[in-house]
Design a protein around this motif. Structure first.
Motif, short mmCIF file in Angstrom:
data_model
loop_
_atom_site.label_atom_id
_atom_site.label_comp_id
_atom_site.label_asym_id
_atom_site.label_seq_id
_atom_site.Cartn_x
_atom_site.Cartn_y
_atom_site.Cartn_z
N VAL B 128 0.84 -1.20 0.00
CA VAL B 128 0.00 0.00 0.00
C VAL B 128 0.88 1.25 0.00
O VAL B 128 0.61 2.22 -0.73
CB VAL B 128 -0.94 -0.01 1.24
CG1 VAL B 128 -1.57 1.36 1.46
CG2 VAL B 128 -2.02 -1.06 1.07
N VAL B 131 2.60 1.58 -3.63
CA VAL B 131 1.74 1.82 -4.80
C VAL B 131 0.70 2.90 -4.53
O VAL B 131 0.61 3.88 -5.27
CB VAL B 131 1.04 0.50 -5.22
CG1 VAL B 131 0.10 0.75 -6.39
CG2 VAL B 131 2.09 -0.55 -5.59
N ASP B 132 -0.09 2.71 -3.48
CA ASP B 132 -1.21 3.63 -3.25
C ASP B 132 -0.76 4.99 -2.73
O ASP B 132 -1.35 6.01 -3.05
CB ASP B 132 -2.20 3.02 -2.25
CG ASP B 132 -3.02 1.91 -2.91
OD1 ASP B 132 -3.27 2.01 -4.12
OD2 ASP B 132 -3.38 0.95 -2.21
N ILE B 133 0.29 4.97 -1.90
CA ILE B 133 0.69 6.23 -1.28
C ILE B 133 1.79 6.93 -2.08
O ILE B 133 1.73 8.14 -2.28
CB ILE B 133 1.14 5.99 0.18
CG1 ILE B 133 -0.03 5.41 0.98
CG2 ILE B 133 1.64 7.29 0.82
CD1 ILE B 133 0.27 5.01 2.39
N HIS B 134 2.77 6.15 -2.55
CA HIS B 134 3.89 6.82 -3.22
C HIS B 134 3.92 6.62 -4.73
O HIS B 134 4.91 6.97 -5.39
CB HIS B 134 5.21 6.40 -2.56
CG HIS B 134 5.29 6.91 -1.16
ND1 HIS B 134 5.25 8.25 -0.86
CD2 HIS B 134 5.34 6.27 0.03
CE1 HIS B 134 5.30 8.41 0.46
NE2 HIS B 134 5.35 7.23 1.02
N GLY B 135 2.87 6.06 -5.27
CA GLY B 135 2.65 6.11 -6.71
C GLY B 135 3.51 5.20 -7.58
O GLY B 135 3.61 5.42 -8.78
#
Lengths: 268, 179
Positions: B128, B131-135
């Motif tokens: 998470v 991918v979700d937070i740091h793209g």
């Protein structure tokens, strides 16, 4: 595509990780299914919430890391060798490679054995002891730059600890004091001082009046004996002088910590 | 290797690295140490960085490897103590003055989000975070964590469902605000 199939692909769809044909089928499904459309909305909102949770590095941490980085860059030989070796002169032949594989293998095996033994033998302090509290304090309560206790607290510290409450000058061993404060360690009033070396590495020195707690499973030693232990990247040393326990913790190699601790022990 | 070039390329990612370190290590002091050591190692091996590739992914990979090989083992004793205290350092707010970004996040109850992320298993939390937070893309995250891309997708999917369940009140509020 069924709702179940869509739900299984929802994350991949949101991240753009589906194959084009699958993505088209998923979009076709969601266009006619309000329940799955609601799931897509929820997923997008979750992503937005997660992205918004980024915690920026505190300014003090940024400065410290940048200072360490610049110190390291200045130290690199010729500012060109990434592996710490001196750069070769232009045109000079590459030195022959030595292939001491057997020696290297033996060294690695020995190191692994020593490491395994160290992990098994390193004792842990009693959970309720001031040493455990000191470790916890080092990890969770760094002394902020410029911090100093109030005059009233300072008087109290000197009343309990005497001249030991004074923050030692460690510039001789390359450490700069950045702040000090008072704290309670397992019921003991303690004074903590934080230092940085030229590379920005942390040291914290804590002192309190009391008995030097024994490490669980550690053999009994002399009262003024300097004990040094290491866990991972953190090393600690503690000793006792005139009823005051000294505890030094740093994110440094053991020889460096030992050198600072010996200097302090001598001065104290 | 040019230190100035390294600084110009890598330092802009310090917030991402520190944030990821905080989520991995759980306490501000260790996060700072981990971030600093990551930058020092990256500087020393900057020659191995392939220009044109994602430097944030490269830095995060160094950090994750460092955490797995040195910090996770080093945390053995402090973790025991912290558990005994009954409180989780990952849930403690860092001690610095809030900026405008943080004010915005507070409106969405940032603490609830951090608490939920901290409750995830480490592998899920890292997926998470990457991918979700740091793209990072799933492929880049797979390289960082040294697992197949499908594993990252699976971890993300399961992590998201858990997060949704934990954050349902927050998501409901955002949804209502959006309408």
């Amino acid at each position: 595509m069924t709702c179940e199939e869509f739900q299984a692909r929802l994350t991949a769809l949101s991240l753009g990780e589906l194959e084009p044909a699958e993505a088209a089928a998923a979009r076709e499904h969601v266009a006619h299914c309000s329940e799955c459309a609601s799931g897509v909305l929820l997923d997008r909102q979750l992503t937005a919430l997660l992205r918004a949770s980024v915690v920026p590095a505190p300014e003090a941490a940024r400065s410290s890391i940048l200072a360490a980085l610049r110190a390291e860059a200045a130290r690199l030989p010729g500012r060109g060798a990434a592996d710490g070796t001196e750069p070769r002169a232009a045109g000079s032949p590459r030195p022959p490679r030595r292939r001491h594989w057997v020696a290297l293998g033996l060294a690695a095996l020995t190191a692994a054995a020593v490491l395994a033994l160290a992990v098994l033998l390193v004792p842990s302090p009693d959970a309720g002891s001031p040493l455990a509290a000191a470790w916890k304090s080092y990890h969770r309560q760094p002394v902020a730059a410029g911090t100093a206790p109030t005059e009233q607290v300072e008087h109290r510290l000197y009343a309990v600890l005497g001249p030991t409450a004074h923050t030692p000058d460690l510039s001789d061993v390359g450490l700069r004091a950045i702040g000090w404060d008072a704290r309670t360690l397992a019921g003991h009033l303690a004074v903590a001082a934080e230092y940085r070396d030229a590379a920005g590495r942390r040291f914290m020195l804590m002192r309190w009046r009391g008995e030097l707690p024994r490490m669980a499973s550690a053999p009994d030693g002399e009262d003024d004996q300097l004990e040094v232990y290491r866990w991972g990247r953190h090393a600690s040393a503690w000793w006792q002088t005139d009823g005051v326990v000294w505890c030094l913790i740093g994110t440094v190699d053991e020889p460096t910590l030992y050198r600072v601790a010996e200097h302090l022990a001598r001065e104290s | 290797m040019d230190p100035a070039s390294f600084e110009a390329s890598a330092v802009p990612h310090m917030n991402a690295l520190h944030d990821a370190a905080l989520r991995l290590a759980g306490d501000p002091a260790t996060a700072q140490d981990l971030t600093q050591e990551t930058f020092l190692r990256a500087l020393r091996s900057f020659d191995t960085f392939r220009p044109g590739s994602n430097i944030r992914a490269w830095l995060l990979r160094i950090q994750y490897n460092l955490f797995c090989t040195e910090y996770r083992r080093g945390r053995r004793i402090p973790v025991v103590w912290l558990d005994e205290g009954g409180d989780d350092p990952a849930l403690d707010p860092p001690s610095f003055e809030p900026g405008p970004e943080e004010q915005t996040i507070r409106e969405l109850d940032r603490e609830a989000v951090r608490r939920a992320i901290a409750r995830l298993p480490e592998d899920f939390r890292m997926a998470v975070t990457l991918v979700d937070i740091h793209g990072l893309s799933c492929g880049e995250a797979a390289t960082v964590m040294d697992v197949p891309r499908g594993t990252i997708l699976s971890r993300l999917h399961r992590a998201r469902r858990r997060l949704e369940a934990m954050l349902l009140p927050e998501l409901g509020r955002v949804q209502a605000d959006d309408l």
